[in-house]
Design a protein around this motif. Structure first.
Motif, PDB file in Angstrom:
ATOM      1  N   CYS A 115      11.025   5.804   0.720  1.00  0.00           N
ATOM      2  CA  CYS A 115      10.569   5.957   2.127  1.00  0.00           C
ATOM      3  C   CYS A 115       9.113   5.328   2.330  1.00  0.00           C
ATOM      4  O   CYS A 115       8.914   4.807   3.087  1.00  0.00           O
ATOM      5  N   LEU A 116       8.367   5.761   1.526  1.00  0.00           N
ATOM      6  CA  LEU A 116       7.054   5.021   1.282  1.00  0.00           C
ATOM      7  C   LEU A 116       7.027   3.764   1.194  1.00  0.00           C
ATOM      8  O   LEU A 116       6.122   3.138   1.944  1.00  0.00           O
ATOM      9  N   ALA A 117       8.019   3.270   0.377  1.00  0.00           N
ATOM     10  CA  ALA A 117       8.069   1.842  -0.042  1.00  0.00           C
ATOM     11  C   ALA A 117       8.562   1.054   1.334  1.00  0.00           C
ATOM     12  O   ALA A 117       7.994  -0.003   1.853  1.00  0.00           O
ATOM     13  N   GLU A 118       9.495   1.724   2.066  1.00  0.00           N
ATOM     14  CA  GLU A 118      10.012   1.185   3.143  1.00  0.00           C
ATOM     15  C   GLU A 118       8.817   1.011   4.230  1.00  0.00           C
ATOM     16  O   GLU A 118       8.919   0.039   5.024  1.00  0.00           O
ATOM     17  N   GLN A 119       8.111   2.128   4.632  1.00  0.00           N
ATOM     18  CA  GLN A 119       7.113   2.114   5.606  1.00  0.00           C
ATOM     19  C   GLN A 119       6.055   0.942   5.244  1.00  0.00           C
ATOM     20  O   GLN A 119       5.705   0.121   6.246  1.00  0.00           O
ATOM     21  N   ALA A 120       5.707   0.909   3.896  1.00  0.00           N
ATOM     22  CA  ALA A 120       4.985  -0.143   3.458  1.00  0.00           C
ATOM     23  C   ALA A 120       5.476  -1.598   3.918  1.00  0.00           C
ATOM     24  O   ALA A 120       4.574  -2.526   4.627  1.00  0.00           O
ATOM     25  N   TRP A 142      -2.667  -1.819   1.808  1.00  0.00           N
ATOM     26  CA  TRP A 142      -3.033  -0.712   1.282  1.00  0.00           C
ATOM     27  C   TRP A 142      -1.887   0.674   0.993  1.00  0.00           C
ATOM     28  O   TRP A 142      -2.138   1.415   0.391  1.00  0.00           O
ATOM     29  N   ARG A 143      -1.011   0.629   2.233  1.00  0.00           N
ATOM     30  CA  ARG A 143      -0.261   1.611   2.175  1.00  0.00           C
ATOM     31  C   ARG A 143       0.828   1.648   0.991  1.00  0.00           C
ATOM     32  O   ARG A 143       1.642   2.532   0.727  1.00  0.00           O
ATOM     33  N   TRP A 144       0.706   0.341   0.232  1.00  0.00           N
ATOM     34  CA  TRP A 144       1.462   0.337  -0.963  1.00  0.00           C
ATOM     35  C   TRP A 144       0.854   1.276  -2.027  1.00  0.00           C
ATOM     36  O   TRP A 144       1.699   1.573  -2.987  1.00  0.00           O
ATOM     37  N   LEU A 162       5.735   3.119  -7.055  1.00  0.00           N
ATOM     38  CA  LEU A 162       5.610   2.162  -5.740  1.00  0.00           C
ATOM     39  C   LEU A 162       4.864   0.892  -6.278  1.00  0.00           C
ATOM     40  O   LEU A 162       5.369  -0.211  -5.661  1.00  0.00           O
ATOM     41  N   GLY A 163       4.429   0.778  -7.533  1.00  0.00           N
ATOM     42  CA  GLY A 163       4.159  -0.642  -8.063  1.00  0.00           C
ATOM     43  C   GLY A 163       5.451  -1.570  -8.362  1.00  0.00           C
ATOM     44  O   GLY A 163       5.439  -2.674  -7.925  1.00  0.00           O
ATOM     45  N   TRP A 164       6.597  -1.040  -8.924  1.00  0.00           N
ATOM     46  CA  TRP A 164       7.877  -1.543  -8.940  1.00  0.00           C
ATOM     47  C   TRP A 164       8.358  -1.836  -7.713  1.00  0.00           C
ATOM     48  O   TRP A 164       9.131  -2.990  -7.585  1.00  0.00           O
ATOM     49  N   GLY A 165       8.341  -0.898  -6.608  1.00  0.00           N
ATOM     50  CA  GLY A 165       8.951  -1.215  -5.321  1.00  0.00           C
ATOM     51  C   GLY A 165       8.285  -2.436  -4.547  1.00  0.00           C
ATOM     52  O   GLY A 165       9.041  -3.147  -4.055  1.00  0.00           O
ATOM     53  N   CYS A 166       6.948  -2.462  -4.900  1.00  0.00           N
ATOM     54  CA  CYS A 166       6.106  -3.377  -4.188  1.00  0.00           C
ATOM     55  C   CYS A 166       6.578  -4.929  -4.724  1.00  0.00           C
ATOM     56  O   CYS A 166       6.977  -5.850  -4.264  1.00  0.00           O
ATOM     57  N   TRP A 167       6.652  -4.917  -6.173  1.00  0.00           N
ATOM     58  CA  TRP A 167       7.038  -6.058  -6.978  1.00  0.00           C
ATOM     59  C   TRP A 167       8.251  -6.731  -6.474  1.00  0.00           C
ATOM     60  O   TRP A 167       8.635  -7.816  -6.326  1.00  0.00           O
TER      61      TRP A 167
END
Length: 376
Positions: A115-120, A142-144, A162-167
């Motif tokens: 959910c945090l990843a989808e928001q970002a 920054w939200r990531w 979240l780092g892996w989610g962002c990448w």
């Protein structure tokens, strides 16, 4: 590429290393590629290709592992809670559990990593669709790595997930793409937060090489300094302190030149530089750097900002760890930590790593002061 070693022999790869035609897995040379095919890659190649090819397949797999690790670590804190974003205990799609990720109080501090990843991602998609400037994009990115409610940066295994989610979200972009570079930086920092120092070093060295290869503007000079700063921290965690010190000296000097003494990044660079000086036993030089920077942080950021708290903590350590410290030095160190601890606990929460460090340093400093005062 984050897959920076040969799939067959694990040797470091050149930027233009040969790839598998179908799944894009990389190898040192044709010999390693043929050997890996015979040892089982033939059976996996189609599966990796269907998963988006080697880099995407690897990132998706690592993301799932990191989320599971973060959920398990937070299990005691999240019992009976629901996600403040989707209001469910289990994520509707991934079936993942919750994490506790920041300093929010009450029910707001619980969420699914997905959910945090989808928001970002949604915020960044909107920024790009509306062609917002880079200041606006950076604020949304920054939200990531920070909570949108309390604005505290995530830490530990949640940051790593979240780092892996962002990448995995941005890795398919061209190597010259700014958001892709920011995502790689996010992953490196996340791995560092989770104490995966060797993996973080590999990612950060790959990113620094890419930045130097493709960019030559003032913005890229800032990006290179940021990458050097992160890589220096990783070198420190790997015990490569002299390498870290040389890089941090350059970063601090570069930040002063480009941004000035009052910029957040300059103050952060000063703190990191002082920490490594202290670690190598250069106590007076560390204190000298912080004596110049702490008043600036107090004036610009305030007493409660995490950078100010970090600087005061490192300054106190540099006083108390010095074998030539006088009783007055030790008293100053204890007083500084006593002033800093309650503010850090109130602002960051008791679970934050900095709070634990300050509390431990305060206990040690008091014990040292008692011993030295008793023998005087």
């Amino acid at each position: 590429m984050i897959l920076t070693t040969c799939a067959a022999c694990a040797a470091p790869l050149a930027h233009n290393a040969p790839r598998c035609v179908r799944c894009k897995l990389r190898y040192c040379n044709a010999t390693c590629q043929h050997d890996h095919w015979r040892r089982g890659h033939k059976q996996m190649c189609k599966k990796i290709h269907r998963g988006g090819n080697a880099e995407q397949y690897n990132a998706d797999k690592k993301y799932k592992e990191a989320v599971a690790e973060a959920v398990e670590a937070c299990a005691d804190d999240t019992k009976g809670q629901t996600c403040y974003i989707c209001t469910q205990a289990l994520h509707w799609k991934t079936k993942e559990g919750l994490v506790r990720m920041c300093a929010c109080r009450g029910t707001a501090g619980f969420a699914h990593v997905s959910c945090l990843a989808e928001q970002a991602k949604i915020l960044m998609d909107e920024a790009e669709a509306n062609n917002l400037d880079w200041d606006a994009r950076n604020a949304r990115f920054w939200r990531w790595h920070a909570c949108g409610l309390c604005e505290q940066q995530y830490h530990g295994l949640v940051y790593c997930a979240l780092g892996w989610g962002c990448w995995k979200t941005y890795l398919g972009r061209p190597e010259t793409d700014q958001i892709r570079s920011m995502a790689m930086n996010q992953l490196g920092n996340g791995l560092l937060e989770a104490d995966h120092h060797e993996d973080a070093c590999s990612v950060q060295e790959a990113q620094l090489s890419t930045l130097r290869h493709f960019t030559d503007t003032e913005m890229s000079e800032n990006n290179i300094l940021a990458m050097q700063n992160n890589l220096a921290a990783t070198y420190g965690n790997l015990g490569r302190y002299e390498d870290a010190l040389r890089m941090q000296r350059d970063v601090h000097s570069g930040r002063l030149k480009l941004l000035g003494a009052e910029h957040n990044r300059t103050m952060s660079a000063a703190t990191n530089y002082a920490m490594t000086l202290k670690r190598l036993g250069h106590f007076e030089e560390a204190r000298s750097v912080l004596r110049k920077t702490i008043p600036v942080a107090r004036r610009v950021l305030g007493e409660s900002h995490i950078f100010t708290l970090q600087m005061k903590s490192v300054y106190a350590e540099a006083l108390c760890a010095d074998h030539s410290a006088t009783l007055d030095d030790l008293r100053e160190g204890v007083t500084t930590l006593e002033e800093t601890e309650p503010t850090a606990r109130r602002v960051l929460g008791g679970a934050h790593p900095l709070v634990g460090t300050i509390e431990s340093d305060l206990r040690n400093a008091k014990a040292l002061l008692r011993a030295r005062a008793g023998s005087a």
